[in-house]
Enzyme design. Structure first.
Site: not given
Ligand SMILES: *Cc1c(COP(=O)(O)O)cnc(C)c1O
Length: 336
Positions: A3, A231
């Site tokens: 993701k 800036y």
């Molecule tokens: C993002 C996510 C993960 C992965 O978590 P990590 O801490 O990056 O390993 C697992 N399960 C769900 C539902 C997530 O949203």
């Protein structure tokens, strides 16, 4: 878990890599992320953690695997299936249960009603039942984590008793998979670990760095004592100073808070502090005394320690550092 644009690093290279390395499932947050992966030719099942209810037609069209986390989302799926019937005899879904994270998921009290509704819709098949841990990396909360796992065991067991077929179970993210090995069940959902970060230093030793953020010196200039940089004239040359301008700025996801000497950019093995404020597309560093020339590479972060340190400076975590790198930064995926 790929993701958020593969935790900011680009989802396509890593998805192809794991597709060829015995990974069974990819996970993304929303439907468009899944569609992008399909368009890039990824054929693995893709779980959509939070499908937008108004776009369930895309889930069906692109054969994505929805997470159903509430009765409302269940109704949206049923409606979409009526409107866009599939040729499939049964339609697979993943059920999320809230065991204490209190983000998404059916609450324990809702599970009996969920079981009833699933029995009514025999065309819907559960592919997996899962939950998410709130504090898998924090030993001080291990008792709570064990409670979450036990509750998951109980609720997923109740659902299993009501279905004539088997489904997968999963509850662990990266740190959970390392720290609660007894609860790995059928799958684990590895995110940040895939990108080089785990919490326990013992485990971290075995994890290689996978990401660097680098740019190149666009221009070098020597300015006299008393001149200012950038800036608001916030960078001041206390003596004759060699300034390097590097083309990366806050629009690339680099916080303005790293300006004015708060961070050091690594180049040619040396460290050059920022001078003046970070601009939208560029920032300036003080390279006085450093052997360098235009076009030399400059690293904002270059290993796990520097990424962690940057995250601490910005009062956040490596997850946010990686995932906030903006789209216009070119991602190069190198594999051995
Ligand atoms: C993002 C996510 C993960 C992965 O978590 P990590 O801490 O990056 O390993 C697992 N399960 C769900 C539902 C997530 O949203």
């Amino acid at each position: 878990m790929v993701k958020a644009y593969g935790y900011g690093l680009g989802p396509f290279g890593v998805s192809k890599l794991v597709e060829n390395n015995a990974v069974d499932y990819l996970g993304v947050a929303n439907i468009l992320e899944g569609v992008e992966l399909r368009k890039a030719g990824i054929t693995l099942p893709i779980m959509i953690m939070k499908p937008e209810l108004e776009s369930f037609d895309l889930i069906i069209e692109y054969q994505l695997s929805p997470v159903i986390f509430s009765f409302h989302s269940f109704q949206a799926l049923l409606k979409a299936l009526k409107k866009y019937p599939t040729k499939l005899e049964t339609y697979n879904i993943n059920i999320k249960i809230d065991t204490g994270m209190h983000r998404l998921g059916f609450s324990p009290e809702e599970v009996p009603e969920l079981i009833k509704q699933l029995k009514k819709h025999t065309n819907i098949k559960i592919e997996s039942v899962f939950s998410h841990l709130a504090a898998s990396d924090q030993p001080e909360h291990d008792e709570f984590t064990h409670f979450q796992i036990q509750l998951f065991e109980k609720l997923s067991g109740e659902i299993a008793q009501s279905t004539p077929y088997k489904f997968d179970k999963h509850i662990l993210n990266s740190n959970g998979a390392l720290r609660f090995t007894h609860a790995q069940y059928d799958m684990v959902r590895i995110g940040i670990g895939l990108y080089g970060f785990v919490s326990d230093p013992k485990d971290a030793k075995h994890i290689k760095n996978v990401a660097v953020l680098k740019t190149k010196i666009a221009q070098l200039k020597t300015i006299p004592k008393g001149d200012s940089v950038g800036y608001g004239r916030r960078g001041l040359a206390k003596k004759e100073t060699l300034i390097a301008t590097v083309p990366i700025g806050y629009a690339d996801g680099i916080s303005r808070r790293i300006g004015n000497g708060n961070w050091q950019v690594k180049l040619n093995g040396k460290f050059a502090p920022t001078i003046g404020s970070v601009c939208m597309d560029m920032l300036m560093i003080d390279v006085t005394g450093i052997d360098c020339k235009e076009d030399d590479e400059a690293f904002i972060f270059y290993d796990q320690a520097s990424t962690k340190q940057l995250s601490e400076l910005l009062q956040t975590i490596p997850y946010e550092i990686l995932s906030s790198i903006s789209p216009r930064v070119k991602r190069l995926f190198l594999s051995k």
